[in-house]
Scaffold this active site. Structure first.
Site, PDB file in Angstrom:
ATOM      1  N   ARG A 136       0.822  -1.213   0.000  1.00  0.00           N
ATOM      2  CA  ARG A 136       0.000   0.000   0.000  1.00  0.00           C
ATOM      3  C   ARG A 136       0.854   1.259   0.000  1.00  0.00           C
ATOM      4  NH1 ARG A 136      -2.481  -3.689   3.565  1.00  0.00           N
ATOM      5  NH2 ARG A 136      -0.836  -3.020   4.984  1.00  0.00           N
ATOM      6  N   ILE A 137       1.875   1.302   0.859  1.00  0.00           N
ATOM      7  CA  ILE A 137       2.697   2.524   0.951  1.00  0.00           C
ATOM      8  C   ILE A 137       3.565   2.656  -0.297  1.00  0.00           C
ATOM      9  CG2 ILE A 137       4.433   3.770   2.304  1.00  0.00           C
ATOM     10  CD1 ILE A 137       3.369   2.304   4.802  1.00  0.00           C
ATOM     11  N   THR A 188       9.482  -2.531   2.735  1.00  0.00           N
ATOM     12  CA  THR A 188       8.924  -3.855   2.973  1.00  0.00           C
ATOM     13  C   THR A 188       8.729  -4.103   4.470  1.00  0.00           C
ATOM     14  OG1 THR A 188       9.448  -6.195   2.762  1.00  0.00           O
ATOM     15  CG2 THR A 188      11.297  -4.736   2.883  1.00  0.00           C
ATOM     16  N   ARG A 198      11.902  -0.883   8.451  1.00  0.00           N
ATOM     17  CA  ARG A 198      12.408  -1.287   9.761  1.00  0.00           C
ATOM     18  C   ARG A 198      13.923  -1.368   9.650  1.00  0.00           C
ATOM     19  NH1 ARG A 198       8.211   0.009  11.379  1.00  0.00           N
ATOM     20  NH2 ARG A 198       6.658  -1.168  12.546  1.00  0.00           N
ATOM     21  N   GLU A 252      16.865   1.343  18.221  1.00  0.00           N
ATOM     22  CA  GLU A 252      16.095   2.582  18.376  1.00  0.00           C
ATOM     23  C   GLU A 252      15.720   2.790  19.833  1.00  0.00           C
ATOM     24  OE1 GLU A 252      12.809   2.482  15.622  1.00  0.00           O
ATOM     25  OE2 GLU A 252      14.125   2.426  13.895  1.00  0.00           O
ATOM     26  N   HIS A 311      12.540   7.649  13.291  1.00  0.00           N
ATOM     27  CA  HIS A 311      11.383   6.766  13.077  1.00  0.00           C
ATOM     28  C   HIS A 311      10.070   7.560  13.166  1.00  0.00           C
ATOM     29  CE1 HIS A 311       9.729   2.413  13.539  1.00  0.00           C
ATOM     30  NE2 HIS A 311       8.892   3.183  12.877  1.00  0.00           N
ATOM     31  N   SER A 343       5.108   7.943  10.147  1.00  0.00           N
ATOM     32  CA  SER A 343       3.672   8.231  10.277  1.00  0.00           C
ATOM     33  C   SER A 343       3.396   9.380  11.244  1.00  0.00           C
ATOM     34  CB  SER A 343       2.949   6.987  10.787  1.00  0.00           C
ATOM     35  OG  SER A 343       3.380   6.690  12.113  1.00  0.00           O
TER      36      SER A 343
END
Ligand code: 8YV
Length: 322
Positions: free
Chosen positions: A154-155, A207, A236, A265, A284, A287
């Site tokens: 989707r992204i 991915t 990731r 992280e 990170h 979103s």
């Protein structure tokens, strides 16, 4: 009422919604809840609204009543799917709602690396701009170049749309399966990983993290890339062998990188990536706009309420659908 634990602060309207449907306990402190405390809290809970905590055997052993876990993220690599299946736990996530926001960031990173925006911002602010800049500070173009998207989900599709129509770029992609929509709408050409790496001016890794994608990009893959290539990772950290990325950047095997996600992280202060001028880093935040994070929290809350009331939650992770 079902008992729910919320492992981080969430917007007030989302908390109100949850409280209208469940008996809610929330982690009140700033920062992550310590693991032992989370286990303690889950002893009598039916549901968990979470932010990336590991859902594994140890946790499910101490939470006998737990029925559903709902993560405020599209990625659910912190779910141990086999263990959740064994315990009959419903696993929920938040696809779609963040696609545009993450795609925006990816394009921003591409542009920032190519046109050296972060580096030149530091240059201007440091008072170094005392004559017209010379070619040592020039960047590279994005328009009309080739971008290879690894992971055309989707992204990936939204990124393809942005770069195809916003920057007239040529789109290649590599994915487990063909994505006809990306091919038809954005002219994306399906190819092998090797072809993508050798032909792309921009390599975008988008991915999910799985056993198959762990360290998908390492020494060999960086060697295949053009020495003028820009590499972006907003998926990731573990999908990339970070030591190989650092070596590729230090040895001039690629032009630069835009990195949103790291192996560790928060990133360690002595990570060599932080010393490299040709790397743009962000913590990170794919979103992380206020609107999208609020919407994600609401989707996750609705998912959880629906799952606990025996309904049909829209976003059960695909491996756990019956
Ligand atoms: C998350 C993310 O919000 O959705 C994902 O998978 O990486 C981010 O959007 C972040 O991991 C916090 O949960």
């Amino acid at each position: 009422m079902k008992k729910v634990f919320v492992s981080e602060r969430i917007p007030r309207f989302v908390e109100e919604y949850l409280r209208n449907h469940c008996d809610v306990e929330r982690w009140e402190e700033k920062g992550e809840i310590p693991r032992d405390l989370l286990l303690e809290k889950l002893k009598d809970k039916d549901g968990l609204l979470m932010f990336g905590e590991s859902i594994d055997e140890e946790l499910l052993q101490v939470a006998p009543k737990l029925q559903a876990v709902s993560t405020v993220s599209v990625g659910y690599d912190s779910f141990d799917i086999e263990v959740m299946r064994k315990h009959g736990i419903i696993g929920l996530h938040t696809p779609y709602v963040l696609d545009d926001t993450v795609a925006d960031l990816v394009v921003g990173l591409m542009l920032s690396v190519a046109r050296r925006i972060a580096e030149l911002d530091a240059y201007v602010k440091a008072g170094k701009w005392n004559k017209a800049v010379g070619k040592d500070l020039f960047g590279i173009d994005m328009h009309h170049k080739t971008v290879g998207i690894i992971g055309m989900g989707r992204i990936g599709e939204v990124i393809a749309k942005r770069v195809k129509y916003g920057f007239d770029m040529n789109v290649l992609y590599y994915n487990r399966s063909r994505n006809k929509e990306a091919e038809e709408k954005y002219g994306a050409a399906y190819c092998s990983l090797e072809e993508l790496l050798t032909q792309s001016d921009y390599v975008v890794l988008m991915t999910p993290l799985t056993d198959e994608t762990y360290h998908l990009i390492g020494t060999e893959q960086f060697r295949l890339m053009k020495d003028s290539a820009v590499f972006i990772n907003a998926s990731r950290g573990q999908t990339v062998d970070e030591a190989a990325l650092i070596a590729a950047l230090q040895n001039g095997e690629i032009y630069g990188a835009g990195i949103d996600t790291f192996t560790q992280e928060p990133v360690e202060k002595d990570n060599p990536l932080l010393q490299l001028k040709n790397v743009v880093t962000v913590p990170h935040i794919g979103s992380a706009t206020l609107q999208t994070r609020q919407e994600m929290a609401m989707v996750a809350a609705k998912n959880l309420v629906e799952a606990l009331s025996g309904g049909n939650p829209p976003y059960i992770v695909k491996e756990l659908r019956s």
